[in-house]
Design a protein around this motif. Sequence first.
Motif, PDB file in Angstrom:
ATOM      1  N   LEU A 186       0.816  -1.307   0.033  1.00  0.00           N
ATOM      2  CA  LEU A 186      -0.076  -0.065   0.061  1.00  0.00           C
ATOM      3  C   LEU A 186       0.713   1.247   0.009  1.00  0.00           C
ATOM      4  CD1 LEU A 186      -2.668  -1.118   2.678  1.00  0.00           C
ATOM      5  CD2 LEU A 186      -2.770  -1.279   0.153  1.00  0.00           C
ATOM      6  N   GLY A 187       2.130   1.122   0.334  1.00  0.00           N
ATOM      7  CA  GLY A 187       2.946   2.398   0.497  1.00  0.00           C
ATOM      8  C   GLY A 187       2.834   3.329  -0.846  1.00  0.00           C
ATOM      9  N   ASP A 188       3.386   4.429  -0.360  1.00  0.00           N
ATOM     10  CA  ASP A 188       3.591   5.360  -1.496  1.00  0.00           C
ATOM     11  C   ASP A 188       4.375   4.988  -2.736  1.00  0.00           C
ATOM     12  OD1 ASP A 188       1.732   7.135  -0.355  1.00  0.00           O
ATOM     13  OD2 ASP A 188       3.438   8.493   0.442  1.00  0.00           O
ATOM     14  N   ASN A 189       5.333   4.069  -2.414  1.00  0.00           N
ATOM     15  CA  ASN A 189       6.402   3.611  -3.137  1.00  0.00           C
ATOM     16  C   ASN A 189       6.198   2.093  -3.392  1.00  0.00           C
ATOM     17  OD1 ASN A 189       8.071   5.416  -4.406  1.00  0.00           O
ATOM     18  ND2 ASN A 189       9.216   5.514  -2.234  1.00  0.00           N
ATOM     19  N   GLY A 190       4.819   1.701  -2.792  1.00  0.00           N
ATOM     20  CA  GLY A 190       4.455   0.348  -2.847  1.00  0.00           C
ATOM     21  C   GLY A 190       4.027  -0.152  -4.233  1.00  0.00           C
ATOM     22  N   LEU A 191       3.639  -1.431  -3.977  1.00  0.00           N
ATOM     23  CA  LEU A 191       3.280  -2.089  -5.346  1.00  0.00           C
ATOM     24  C   LEU A 191       2.129  -1.712  -6.181  1.00  0.00           C
ATOM     25  CD1 LEU A 191       4.067  -4.585  -6.970  1.00  0.00           C
ATOM     26  CD2 LEU A 191       2.502  -5.879  -5.760  1.00  0.00           C
ATOM     27  N   LEU A 241      -2.882   5.378  -0.089  1.00  0.00           N
ATOM     28  CA  LEU A 241      -3.475   4.021   0.505  1.00  0.00           C
ATOM     29  C   LEU A 241      -3.205   3.855   1.797  1.00  0.00           C
ATOM     30  CD1 LEU A 241      -2.744   2.228  -2.894  1.00  0.00           C
ATOM     31  CD2 LEU A 241      -5.069   2.985  -2.344  1.00  0.00           C
ATOM     32  N   ILE A 242      -2.007   4.404   2.438  1.00  0.00           N
ATOM     33  CA  ILE A 242      -1.340   3.948   3.638  1.00  0.00           C
ATOM     34  C   ILE A 242      -1.345   5.153   4.493  1.00  0.00           C
ATOM     35  CG2 ILE A 242       0.938   4.526   2.967  1.00  0.00           C
ATOM     36  CD1 ILE A 242       1.767   1.897   4.309  1.00  0.00           C
ATOM     37  N   TYR A 243      -1.151   4.888   5.753  1.00  0.00           N
ATOM     38  CA  TYR A 243      -1.313   5.807   6.794  1.00  0.00           C
ATOM     39  C   TYR A 243      -2.551   6.683   6.932  1.00  0.00           C
ATOM     40  CZ  TYR A 243       3.634   4.787   6.041  1.00  0.00           C
ATOM     41  OH  TYR A 243       4.912   4.305   5.894  1.00  0.00           O
ATOM     42  N   MET A 270      -9.799 -15.777   0.140  1.00  0.00           N
ATOM     43  CA  MET A 270      -8.537 -16.609   0.239  1.00  0.00           C
ATOM     44  C   MET A 270      -7.376 -15.575  -0.457  1.00  0.00           C
ATOM     45  SD  MET A 270      -8.725 -19.276   1.877  1.00  0.00           S
ATOM     46  CE  MET A 270     -10.419 -19.563   2.530  1.00  0.00           C
ATOM     47  N   THR A 271      -7.619 -14.977  -1.381  1.00  0.00           N
ATOM     48  CA  THR A 271      -6.593 -13.985  -2.066  1.00  0.00           C
ATOM     49  C   THR A 271      -6.208 -12.827  -1.113  1.00  0.00           C
ATOM     50  OG1 THR A 271      -7.981 -14.390  -4.016  1.00  0.00           O
ATOM     51  CG2 THR A 271      -6.237 -12.584  -4.155  1.00  0.00           C
ATOM     52  N   PHE A 272      -7.118 -12.490  -0.595  1.00  0.00           N
ATOM     53  CA  PHE A 272      -6.924 -11.221   0.451  1.00  0.00           C
ATOM     54  C   PHE A 272      -6.120 -11.962   1.509  1.00  0.00           C
ATOM     55  CE2 PHE A 272      -8.396  -9.382   4.688  1.00  0.00           C
ATOM     56  CZ  PHE A 272      -7.866  -7.956   4.532  1.00  0.00           C
ATOM     57  N   LEU A 273      -6.338 -13.013   1.942  1.00  0.00           N
ATOM     58  CA  LEU A 273      -5.535 -13.484   3.233  1.00  0.00           C
ATOM     59  C   LEU A 273      -4.178 -13.966   2.717  1.00  0.00           C
ATOM     60  CD1 LEU A 273      -8.152 -16.038   5.034  1.00  0.00           C
ATOM     61  CD2 LEU A 273      -6.865 -14.024   5.940  1.00  0.00           C
ATOM     62  N   LEU A 274      -4.176 -14.464   1.888  1.00  0.00           N
ATOM     63  CA  LEU A 274      -2.804 -15.074   1.195  1.00  0.00           C
ATOM     64  C   LEU A 274      -1.791 -14.205   0.368  1.00  0.00           C
ATOM     65  CD1 LEU A 274      -4.114 -18.731   0.778  1.00  0.00           C
ATOM     66  CD2 LEU A 274      -2.858 -17.939   2.546  1.00  0.00           C
ATOM     67  N   LEU A 275      -2.656 -13.470  -0.506  1.00  0.00           N
ATOM     68  CA  LEU A 275      -1.691 -12.841  -1.596  1.00  0.00           C
ATOM     69  C   LEU A 275      -0.510 -11.982  -0.816  1.00  0.00           C
ATOM     70  CD1 LEU A 275      -1.728 -12.709  -4.465  1.00  0.00           C
ATOM     71  CD2 LEU A 275      -2.652 -10.445  -4.354  1.00  0.00           C
ATOM     72  N   PRO A 276      -0.629 -11.055   0.122  1.00  0.00           N
ATOM     73  CA  PRO A 276       0.356 -10.234   0.463  1.00  0.00           C
ATOM     74  C   PRO A 276       1.672 -11.067   0.949  1.00  0.00           C
ATOM     75  CG  PRO A 276      -1.720  -9.477   1.607  1.00  0.00           C
ATOM     76  CD  PRO A 276      -1.998 -10.912   0.807  1.00  0.00           C
ATOM     77  N   GLY A 277       1.215 -12.232   1.679  1.00  0.00           N
ATOM     78  CA  GLY A 277       2.511 -13.150   1.893  1.00  0.00           C
ATOM     79  C   GLY A 277       3.019 -13.449   0.782  1.00  0.00           C
ATOM     80  N   MET A 278       2.190 -14.031  -0.130  1.00  0.00           N
ATOM     81  CA  MET A 278       2.907 -14.482  -1.433  1.00  0.00           C
ATOM     82  C   MET A 278       3.674 -13.679  -2.297  1.00  0.00           C
ATOM     83  SD  MET A 278       0.055 -17.705  -2.537  1.00  0.00           S
ATOM     84  CE  MET A 278      -0.806 -16.441  -3.414  1.00  0.00           C
ATOM     85  N   LEU A 279       3.206 -12.377  -2.589  1.00  0.00           N
ATOM     86  CA  LEU A 279       3.932 -11.336  -2.857  1.00  0.00           C
ATOM     87  C   LEU A 279       5.175 -11.058  -2.441  1.00  0.00           C
ATOM     88  CD1 LEU A 279       1.053  -8.843  -4.066  1.00  0.00           C
ATOM     89  CD2 LEU A 279       2.385 -10.356  -5.526  1.00  0.00           C
ATOM     90  N   ASP A 280       5.224 -11.046  -1.076  1.00  0.00           N
ATOM     91  CA  ASP A 280       6.251 -10.942  -0.244  1.00  0.00           C
ATOM     92  C   ASP A 280       7.433 -11.570  -0.593  1.00  0.00           C
ATOM     93  OD1 ASP A 280       7.640  -9.321   1.991  1.00  0.00           O
ATOM     94  OD2 ASP A 280       7.665 -11.254   2.790  1.00  0.00           O
ATOM     95  N   VAL A 281       7.038 -12.990  -0.763  1.00  0.00           N
ATOM     96  CA  VAL A 281       8.064 -14.104  -0.855  1.00  0.00           C
ATOM     97  C   VAL A 281       8.634 -13.997  -2.338  1.00  0.00           C
ATOM     98  CG1 VAL A 281       8.271 -16.756  -1.310  1.00  0.00           C
ATOM     99  CG2 VAL A 281       6.830 -15.832   0.537  1.00  0.00           C
ATOM    100  N   VAL A 282       7.839 -13.452  -3.242  1.00  0.00           N
ATOM    101  CA  VAL A 282       8.397 -13.156  -4.809  1.00  0.00           C
ATOM    102  C   VAL A 282       9.197 -12.266  -4.724  1.00  0.00           C
ATOM    103  CG1 VAL A 282       7.696 -12.985  -7.039  1.00  0.00           C
ATOM    104  CG2 VAL A 282       6.331 -14.345  -5.704  1.00  0.00           C
ATOM    105  N   MET A 283       8.973 -11.009  -4.145  1.00  0.00           N
ATOM    106  CA  MET A 283       9.469  -9.880  -4.151  1.00  0.00           C
ATOM    107  C   MET A 283      10.711  -9.903  -3.433  1.00  0.00           C
ATOM    108  SD  MET A 283       6.829  -6.655  -4.091  1.00  0.00           S
ATOM    109  CE  MET A 283       5.836  -7.080  -2.662  1.00  0.00           C
ATOM    110  N   SER A 284      10.872 -10.793  -2.292  1.00  0.00           N
ATOM    111  CA  SER A 284      12.133 -10.886  -1.518  1.00  0.00           C
ATOM    112  C   SER A 284      13.397 -11.267  -2.609  1.00  0.00           C
ATOM    113  CB  SER A 284      11.919 -11.924  -0.324  1.00  0.00           C
ATOM    114  OG  SER A 284      11.725 -12.911  -0.950  1.00  0.00           O
ATOM    115  N   PHE A 285      12.907 -11.877  -3.598  1.00  0.00           N
ATOM    116  CA  PHE A 285      14.163 -12.314  -4.625  1.00  0.00           C
ATOM    117  C   PHE A 285      14.297 -11.098  -5.687  1.00  0.00           C
ATOM    118  CE2 PHE A 285      11.990 -16.299  -3.172  1.00  0.00           C
ATOM    119  CZ  PHE A 285      13.339 -16.941  -2.664  1.00  0.00           C
TER     120      PHE A 285
END
Lengths: 588, 361
Positions: free
Chosen positions: A120-125, A142-144, A338-353
């Motif tokens: 959600l950040g200003d520089n976020g996805l 979106l944030i703060y 399910m998307t709402f619950l799981l997507l943030p975590g999954m995006l995080d995993v992908v982006m960490s690479f």
Amino acid sequence: MDILRNVSRNPLGLTVPALTILIAVFGIPTIFFFFASLNAPEYSLSNYEAFLSRGANVRILFQTIEISVIATLLCLAIGYPTAYLITAAPKRARVALTVLVFLPWLTSGLVRTYAWIVLLGDNGLINRTLIDLGLISSPLPLIYNRLAVYIGMVHIMLPVMILPLLSVMQGIDKSLVAAARSMGARPFTAFWRVFLPLSLPGVRSGTVLVFVICLGFYITPQALGGLRDVMLSTFIANQIETSFSIGVIAAAAFMLLAIAAIVLSVLGLDMSGERVRPDRFHEEHWARRVFRSSIVTRGMKAVADKFRAARWTRQLYQRTGAGNSSALAGSVFLALVMTFLLLPGMLDVVMSFSGGAYLEFPPSTLSLQWYRSFLGDPSWTGALWTSVQVGLIVAALSTIVGTLAAYGLSRTTPRIRSSFTMCLMAPITFPAIVVGVAIYFGMAKIGLVGTVSGIVLTQSVGATAYAVVIVSATLATFDRRLERAALSMQASPIQTLVRVTMPLIRPGIIGGALFAFIHSFDEVVQTSLVSGFAIRTLPLKMWENMRNELDPTIAAIGSLLTLLPILWLVALYVTWWRVRPKVQAMAQ
Amino acid sequence: MVNAHTGNLAPASAERACADESPLAQIEFRKVTKMYGGVVALRDFSLTVRKGEFLTILGPSGSGKTTALMILAGFEAPSSGDVLIAQNSVAAVPSFRRDQGIVFQSYALFPHMTVRQNLEFPLEMRGMKASDRLAKVDRMLERVHLKDFGLRMPSQLSGGQQQRVALARALIADSPILLLDEPLGALDRNLREQMQSEIKQLHREFGKTTICVTHDQEEALTLSDRIVVMRAGRIEQVDTPEALYDRPTSRFVANFLGEANILSQVGFEGGAPAGKIAMIRPERIAISSLASRPVDAENRQSVTGHVEEMTYAGPLRKYHVRVRDEVLVVREHVAAGQPVFQPGDQIQLSWLRSDIRLLAE
């Protein structure tokens, strides 16, 4: 041997270790703390008056309630249909969906909050993508703000709402709804008059639990909210950091606790795994009466009566009257949740690479740089090591005292059992920040702030609660005649324990140890107070970095911590669900 | 542990029933009372069980029968009184040092052990060598017709098979005493009859002193040498099945075992003595047309009435006959050439005066 015989005569003796830790670490400080809030030894309400006389404080108090109520209602509005749809799903899908709800629950709350910052950040996805697509020129706010707080809180609390709902709904005998249909109730009426009332105990547990935990939220509003979205826990934490006027802090904490206590005592909380008491059930009646007498319903009834009797046989054997469109709507809804619950975590995993200087999706180049910066930095690995050490000690300690307590409580009367369980669970049912300041206050008195022992004791009270709940649930299905059978075959009490009781409740003990470890490994609020910034556990170090900058290293840790629950689940599956069917088949 | 009574399962004679102080006494309850809080579960329970005897404690739920068994097993301590096994008080002996085999209600087979491991458990606890255990378990499995089931888990067995494993596990260690807690309660009717004869056979073969607790009168009548009828924590009557059925001493026992006609107004010529009531069993009443004159008429008493209901139940025909204000139940074996009466028929009932029993109210 004599000890064992005494234990069988007075099983409450087994709760002594757990209660000693609870009372020493949490109970006594809470009492002192309460007197401090009353300005002892003079005894006055001046602290409360001081707190309430400032408009800003009152605003924070109401805001805390408001945010908690809205987050709880959002969780219920999303959670109830989700749980209902999962219950109605075919068996395989049901198991898979339950696991998918379970998964984020086991993921660190800190990591999940971080994932939302990244999104959600200003520089976020989201903003970056929209800018790159040329749809907007400057980032959307979106944030703060309050919306982000709700998104983050609902994301964290939704599994807590869904899981009790699921457990109650799956216990509802499906033939009851079929019976209602056979008596001429249309699908919605059958749901409203039979299924909904029977599912209310789950609604009650879920709502109370979510609301009370929300009251003590600290990380999420701090990380995702704006300056105006302050909750009482933030106020308390700031007070501790800046002024440290015990009286005012205590007054604020006890007001929060009072709200929680009122909700708990009015609605009650039954986490002991036992059936709802019939007298409790009557409390719900007024709601049904209101509905039954409503004019709209009567009118509809009169029209529908003529058609109903002829149609019920046909409808009973059709899955749903409305057919495919409602099934489709249900699937879409489930997919969204399910998307709402799981997507943030999954995006995080992908982006960490990501190979770039910041996190991007999809990553333009792949690299392990953030993992390297995590594992190459001694301050990170040190924190990790501290967390693992503390976690293991906490898990061992609380599993032992928790199992003893649960075992002792399983041998007492239901009344004693439920009141003792309530006490032992106070550290996880009270708002986290209240528990935190009380313990901090106590630890400061005996000079354990900033020590590993202090942190271990602090986390143990919460971890013990989890161990007690989970081992108790296993013991509730344990047939005590098996122990008597062993004794009748000349097995000594110790042999009986080792050969019969332990093997059969082992899944519960392992589950309890796992949850105790997870609790310790994730805990931020209480730990941050007691650590006195002298000791850094992994979550503390992450929290510190999150407050200062958007450090992509956290994404790498987050991705590791997101994958960890999958490991937990496999461990749980192996020990738990594999043993269950056997035991259940025997019980028939 | 084969003893003198092996093979002698004929109902014990009257003198045997009285010989309570014989040296053969194996188990003795002496004025045992058990209180739970303020509730009395068992009051002044005194009973002697002889070596090799099959004794059943029969009673409705809450009558204290399970409490008595649990005290004997050592799982509950009596509030007062004493229990003796082989003339020694066991008050201070914990359950795991009392040498007893127990079949629990719904069996209590260890769900995490195979059938074989379940059977081995009592032997292992007695410190038997693995090689000896093997042979013993093999023999026992064969005996209960479960030779090929040793490696199964209990959950993979049918109810009857689980029951047999439970029995085998209770018998395998050669304990002199066998306790059965509602052993057939969980089985369906057909299986129950089959298991009854199996238990009877095992008792004949192993000759253990057996105490069985049940609320099923049929089970009690078929299996036992003697039956103890319990009511509200007290012993109501102790006797052989035949004597108990034929000569109940109270209305409770008469009603609990079989059906009983209480003759309050009709029957007893001259009226029953004060505090007593007259009872007759349905099969002791003869039903005939008004015209017929029963043989042996001088010893018989007869009344007239009309049939209210006739039920046909295989080998039996059951009539409900109204005599004045009372309805008497008559049970008659179906035989060729027998007249069949229909509801509304006026008929005559008669019985031998000696078949009437006087009971305590």
